[in-house]
Enzyme design. Structure first.
Site, PDB file in Angstrom:
ATOM      1  N   ASP A  52       0.875  -1.114  -0.021  1.00  0.00           N
ATOM      2  CA  ASP A  52      -0.135   0.112  -0.188  1.00  0.00           C
ATOM      3  C   ASP A  52       0.798   1.362   0.061  1.00  0.00           C
ATOM      4  OD1 ASP A  52      -2.333  -1.555   0.158  1.00  0.00           O
ATOM      5  OD2 ASP A  52      -2.449  -1.464   2.233  1.00  0.00           O
ATOM      6  N   TYR A 110       7.296  -9.600   7.609  1.00  0.00           N
ATOM      7  CA  TYR A 110       7.018  -8.268   7.497  1.00  0.00           C
ATOM      8  C   TYR A 110       7.400  -7.781   8.968  1.00  0.00           C
ATOM      9  CZ  TYR A 110       3.866  -7.986   3.584  1.00  0.00           C
ATOM     10  OH  TYR A 110       3.418  -7.914   2.123  1.00  0.00           O
TER      11      TYR A 110
END
Length: 307
Positions: A52, A110
């Site tokens: 994003d 992540y």
């Protein structure tokens, strides 16, 4: 025709995410432009993770097909001369023509970074979520255990995700804490052994300090009457000055899943959610039961490892 695999690092601050969008700067758009200019072909890369806007990466993966005679390992050098400074190719290599970065079995890692101190620091303004509160790290670590394994993570997915299944496997979820250097404490938060005269008849002495608390002894001296010793516990005697990293490894993640996990663990750290509730929150598969979606800038795609 050959297929080239790129390992891409980028600072996502100035981009509207990975995927090409009309009239917007994106990571994919910059890669397409640079490779097309280099090869003289019309190139469109295929990315492994469509991050994003504002999300960063150390090791996202993309592939493209080309008839260029440039050796696979040389593309990184040639492209880094053409790409912006906030997008850097870490490695380039030729792979099998049927290699697909999204459909190959892999493990993704992540990391979500939280700056936990009284005031923000400029160097982390684009790469960490700022929270000045007193976060309970041990509670956050305890809550991590419920996520490990295969679960239906429908409650940790933003609306609009187009997926066949919301079942994912998390192999590890850890919360790490690193103390920062520098001084941000005021004098009253420092450990003292001497008495400070605050009036003609009251002395305050700090005898003991613990994390997030200080024990203050107030000795009241009176000309007439008994001397007495009063212990008062005051919250906030020692302030936090640390980076907190939430690192998760899994076989895939739903839309905003890592940011929702981070937001939920923050709620645990603040005492709004008990670690023991986490198993029921996951089982509920209800987005309303999980915590808020943490801001994008704290998120970083660390690695995609193909197995």
């Amino acid at each position: 025709m050959k297929r080239i695999k790129l390992t891409v690092a980028y600072d996502g601050t100035n981009y509207h995410g990975w995927q090409v969008q009309p009239n917007a700067d994106t990571i994919e758009g910059e890669l397409n432009k640079a490779i097309s200019e280099l090869t003289g072909e019309q190139i469109e890369v295929i990315g492994a993770s469509r991050t994003d806007a504002g999300v960063h990466a150390l090791g996202n993966v993309a592939v493209f097909d080309t008839e260029s005679r440039i050796p696979g390992e040389k593309f990184s050098y040639a492209l880094n001369q053409r790409l912006p400074d906030d997008i850097i190719i870490q490695k380039s290599e030729e792979v099998d023509r049927d290699f697909h970065p999204r459909y190959q079995e892999c493990r993704k890692t992540y990391e979500y970074t939280i700056l936990n101190r009284r005031f923000p620091l400029p160097e982390y303004r684009n790469t960490a979520h700022f929270d000045y509160g007193n976060l309970d790290i041990e509670a956050m670590k305890k809550a991590c255990k419920a996520f490990i394994g295969e679960h239906d993570f429908a409650g940790f997915c933003s609306a609009g995700a187009q997926v066949k299944t919301t079942v994912r496997t998390i192999y590890s979820l850890e919360v790490e804490c690193m103390e920062l250097g520098g001084v941000q404490r005021e004098n009253h938060a420092e450990k003292k052994t001497e008495c400070e005269k605050i009036s003609d008849d009251v002395n305050i002495k700090t005898d003991e300090e613990q994390e997030n608390n200080r024990l203050v002894n107030i000795k009241v001296d009176e000309e007439q009457g008994n001397n007495r010793l009063v212990n008062i516990k005051v919250d906030g005697g020692q302030e936090n000055n640390r980076l907190i990293k939430i690192r998760v490894n899994g076989n895939g993640f739903l839309y905003n899943m890592v940011r929702i996990i981070a937001g939920t663990l923050l709620e645990v750290g603040k005492g709004n959610v008990a670690p023991e509730q986490m198993e029921d929150i996951i089982k509920s598969a209800d987005r309303k039961e999980a915590g808020p979606t943490a801001p994008a800038k704290g998120l970083k795609l660390v690695e995609i490892r193909y197995v």
